[in-house]
Design an enzyme around this catalytic site. Structure first.
Site, short mmCIF file in Angstrom:
data_model
loop_
_atom_site.label_atom_id
_atom_site.label_comp_id
_atom_site.label_asym_id
_atom_site.label_seq_id
_atom_site.Cartn_x
_atom_site.Cartn_y
_atom_site.Cartn_z
N HIS A 76 0.82 -1.21 0.00
CA HIS A 76 0.00 0.00 0.00
C HIS A 76 0.85 1.26 0.00
O HIS A 76 0.34 2.36 -0.21
CB HIS A 76 -0.99 0.00 1.18
CG HIS A 76 -0.41 0.28 2.52
ND1 HIS A 76 -0.15 -0.71 3.44
CD2 HIS A 76 -0.04 1.43 3.12
CE1 HIS A 76 0.34 -0.17 4.54
NE2 HIS A 76 0.43 1.13 4.37
N ASP A 119 -0.06 -7.55 1.28
CA ASP A 119 0.47 -6.21 1.53
C ASP A 119 1.98 -6.25 1.74
O ASP A 119 2.49 -5.99 2.82
CB ASP A 119 -0.24 -5.58 2.73
CG ASP A 119 -0.01 -4.07 2.82
OD1 ASP A 119 0.52 -3.50 1.85
OD2 ASP A 119 -0.34 -3.48 3.86
N GLN A 208 0.75 5.81 12.25
CA GLN A 208 0.90 6.44 10.95
C GLN A 208 2.35 6.81 10.68
O GLN A 208 3.03 7.36 11.52
CB GLN A 208 0.03 7.70 10.86
CG GLN A 208 -1.45 7.43 10.77
CD GLN A 208 -2.05 7.23 12.13
OE1 GLN A 208 -1.45 7.54 13.12
NE2 GLN A 208 -3.24 6.69 12.16
N GLY A 209 2.81 6.48 9.47
CA GLY A 209 4.18 6.78 9.08
C GLY A 209 5.13 5.61 9.25
O GLY A 209 6.24 5.62 8.73
N ASP A 210 4.72 4.56 9.97
CA ASP A 210 5.55 3.38 10.16
C ASP A 210 5.27 2.29 9.13
O ASP A 210 5.96 1.28 9.09
CB ASP A 210 5.34 2.79 11.56
CG ASP A 210 5.88 3.69 12.65
OD1 ASP A 210 6.88 4.38 12.42
OD2 ASP A 210 5.29 3.73 13.75
N SER A 211 4.25 2.49 8.30
CA SER A 211 3.87 1.50 7.30
C SER A 211 5.08 0.99 6.52
O SER A 211 5.97 1.76 6.14
CB SER A 211 2.89 2.09 6.30
OG SER A 211 1.57 1.86 6.68
#
Length: 262
Positions: A76, A119, A208-211
């Site tokens: 993603h 993913d 958020q931001g660690d994906s």
């Protein structure tokens, strides 16, 4: 069905979040994936210089170096398979303002081409990153115990990102517990492709931001990547641990893709 809180930057354009250092976040409905602000590590501490040399910053997501010029991240974060120069991988520092090594992408392979829930993605780079690499897990027997998570994501749900790489330890949560909780809340959950980790009481999580970043474990004294930061309901909320792509499920697909990268 409820919407998954995908842990990435908005349309890959926002700054990365960091490890969340706050207690369990206030309850709120998760935004749509395209409206997500990114993934963070909540309840973390600063990583030491050189502690995780394989960690890569993608400017909206994280990743891990599994070959001298190949980054493993979340699908993603990058979309579909194809030639591209859209991504820059940065590595070699815990300070995201001073990376000594950078390389542009030349090609992306997306796990979404394997499975709707696949993913994971590989980013082929134009040059080697002269830092450490990490092995990816091929054995489902390693998918339990205590894991280490890391990232430059937000330090609390909806909060600011971290300048420095943060880390935390999180316990394995069984599919029966994690999947039941998420399904009751209206989320799709695949027992065979997803791996959960984090205290059920909340307080420690990616955000958020660690994906795309790695969830790792020491296997026979060697760091091994068992998961990829994927999604969750908010960050560090009680009863909703982080959901990670189960690397062992896709190990054969990752190996095959590595062999086919142009």
């Amino acid at each position: 069905m409820g919407l998954n809180f995908v842990r990435r930057a908005v349309l890959l354009g926002a700054a990365l979040g960091g490890l969340v250092l706050a207690p369990t976040a206030a309850y709120a409905e998760p935004p749509t994936p395209d409206g997500d602000a990114g993934v963070f590590v909540v309840g973390g501490t600063r990583a030491a210089a050189g502690e995780f040399p394989f960690m890569v910053y993608l400017g909206g997501c994280g990743g891990s170096l599994i070959a001298p010029r190949v980054v493993l991240t979340a699908a993603h974060c990058v979309g579909r398979t194809g030639a591209t120069t859209a991504y820059t991988a940065r590595a070699g520092s815990v300070d995201r303002n001073s990376f000594p090594y950078t390389a542009r992408s030349t090609y992306v392979y997306s796990g979404y081409d394997v499975s709707d829930d696949g993913d994971f993605a590989l980013i082929k780079l134009a040059a080697d990153l002269p830092v450490g690499q990490i092995a990816y897990n091929t054995n489902a027997a390693n998918n339990s115990g205590t894991f280490t998570i890391m990232g430059w994501g937000a330090t609390r749900e909806g909060g600011a990102s971290s300048r420095y790489l943060l880390k935390a330890q999180v316990p394995f949560v069984s599919d029966s517990v994690c999947g039941t909780n998420y399904r009751r809340a209206g989320y799709a959950f695949s027992d065979s492709e997803m791996l959960c980790a984090g205290p059920i009481s909340g307080g420690t999580d990616t955000c958020q931001g660690d994906s795309g970043g790695p969830m790792i474990k020491s296997v026979n004294g060697t760091w091994t990547q068992v998961g990829i930061v994927s999604w969750g309901r908010g960050c560090a909320r009680a009863n909703y641990p982080g959901v990670y792509t189960e690397v062992s499920t896709f190990a054969s697909a990752i190996s095959a893709a590595l062999a086919r990268l142009p």
